[in-house]
Scaffold this motif. Structure first.
Motif, mmCIF file in Angstrom:
data_model
loop_
_atom_site.group_PDB
_atom_site.id
_atom_site.type_symbol
_atom_site.label_atom_id
_atom_site.label_comp_id
_atom_site.label_asym_id
_atom_site.label_seq_id
_atom_site.Cartn_x
_atom_site.Cartn_y
_atom_site.Cartn_z
ATOM 1 N N LYS A 1 -16.731 -1.698 -56.769
ATOM 2 C CA LYS A 1 -16.903 -0.565 -55.855
ATOM 3 C C LYS A 1 -16.850 0.793 -56.553
ATOM 4 O O LYS A 1 -17.166 1.805 -55.938
ATOM 5 N N HIS A 2 -16.453 0.828 -57.814
ATOM 6 C CA HIS A 2 -16.350 2.110 -58.496
ATOM 7 C C HIS A 2 -16.615 1.918 -59.984
ATOM 8 O O HIS A 2 -16.543 0.789 -60.499
ATOM 9 N N SER A 3 -16.916 3.009 -60.677
ATOM 10 C CA SER A 3 -17.154 2.959 -62.118
ATOM 11 C C SER A 3 -16.700 4.264 -62.758
ATOM 12 O O SER A 3 -16.713 5.330 -62.112
ATOM 13 N N ILE A 4 -16.311 4.173 -64.036
ATOM 14 C CA ILE A 4 -15.929 5.340 -64.822
ATOM 15 C C ILE A 4 -16.826 5.425 -66.045
ATOM 16 O O ILE A 4 -16.985 4.446 -66.785
ATOM 17 N N ILE A 5 -17.430 6.582 -66.265
ATOM 18 C CA ILE A 5 -18.243 6.837 -67.453
ATOM 19 C C ILE A 5 -17.584 7.952 -68.247
ATOM 20 O O ILE A 5 -17.275 9.014 -67.693
ATOM 21 N N ILE A 6 -17.338 7.721 -69.536
ATOM 22 C CA ILE A 6 -16.784 8.746 -70.415
ATOM 23 C C ILE A 6 -17.903 9.270 -71.308
ATOM 24 O O ILE A 6 -18.588 8.486 -71.974
#
Length: 320
Positions: free
Chosen positions: A214-219
């Motif tokens: 349901k969610h994602s993190i991009i650095i």
């Protein structure tokens, strides 16, 4: 040597004060006079030099920033400016200098070295981009600041089922993005040292969505592009909506970590030892977990910063 000085230059980094403290107290322990140069190389040109005592560096080991303050100096980049700097050193009876900072600071020290001034350089930059050392002062503290931010942002990303882009510092070096992304469980990490394919980023996001994520993190490191640019690219390429957080200068501030306090103390003490031995043109660093010193010229041999490719490969394997 009987009298040395210490200055901090360039961008501040957590742990600089711990390094200054170590230089001052080690110098006094070795029966050397120690002077503080305020406001970096510009302060040296302007003669902002004061003798320091044990009490001068009391209660600073836990403080961020630098008690000696820092400043950019276009005047020092000129031959005339450097002549003024050397004149001030001679006027104040200073026989050697400890320079605490990053690449630009080291280059300034190298110019002084060529003019006959013994210099010992201590690496302090959150980018961790000084050749010859595995870790610079400030990297660990900034890394923990970024990880703390990632953890907090992930809570919101989970609650609202969103994709967040977190932009971190790193114009030419991706260590901060890579280490924080791996430690923070980011799905995608973009760093200056590695090419990226926007379609691969999209596929990673879609793959996660496909398995119910349901969610994602991009650095993204600032040297690749801004978070806003990446958000626009994802919208135009695949109609993926994101939210952007730019951490900015918060990464430079705050109390240094225990690790940064320890290596700053080690580096600062070794710098004094080097000067007392009558050696100059030396950089201090860590290799294979040991504090070492090596010729300053080695810092400038290879200009392209490299990251741990195995660590980068691992980050991609674990973010499937």
């Amino acid at each position: 040597m009987r009298k040395i000085a210490v200055l901090t230059s360039g961008g501040d980094a957590p742990g600089m004060n711990a390094a200054v403290r170590a230089v001052v107290r080690k110098a006094i322990y070795e029966n050397l006079e120690i002077a503080g140069i305020f406001n970096g190389y510009q302060g040296l040109i302007d003669g902002k030099i004061e003798l320091l005592q044990l009490g001068s560096v009391g209660d600073i080991i836990h403080r961020g920033g630098t008690m000696l303050r820092s400043a950019r100096s276009s005047e020092f980049m000129t031959p005339e400016g450097r002549e003024k700097a050397v004149d001030q050193l001679k006027l104040n009876g200073i026989e050697g200098i400890v320079v605490i900072g990053g690449d630009g600071s080291f280059r300034g020290a190298y110019e002084l070295m060529k003019m006959g001034i013994p210099c010992a350089c201590v690496p302090a930059t959150i980018d961790n981009d000084i050749n010859g050392t595995e870790f610079t002062i400030g990297f660990d503290s900034a890394l923990n600041t970024v990880i703390d931010a990632i953890d907090k942002i992930r809570d919101t990303a989970t609650s609202h089922e969103r994709t967040f882009i977190i932009e971190v510092m790193g114009r030419d070096a991706g260590d901060l993005a890579l280490w924080s992304g791996l430690a923070g469980g980011a799905e995608t990490i973009l760093i200056p040292e590695e090419d990226y394919d926007i379609h691969e980023v999209v596929e990673r996001l879609k793959s996660g969505t496909g398995r119910g994520k349901k969610h994602s993190i991009i650095i993204v490191a600032e040297g690749v592009m801004s978070g806003g640019e990446l958000a626009k690219m994802l919208m135009e390429t695949a109609n993926i909506e994101t939210r952007v957080s730019v951490l900015g200068h918060i990464q430079r501030g705050g109390s240094p970590s225990a690790r940064d306090r320890v290596i700053a103390s080690q580096y600062g003490a070794r710098a004094v030892e080097v000067l007392k031995e009558g050696r100059g043109g030396v950089a201090i660093g860590m290799q294979k977990h040991m504090v070492v010193d090596y010729p300053l010229e080695e810092v400038f041999v290879k200009r392209d910063h490299s990251v741990d490719r195995e660590l980068y490969k691992l980050s991609k394997e674990l973010s499937i």
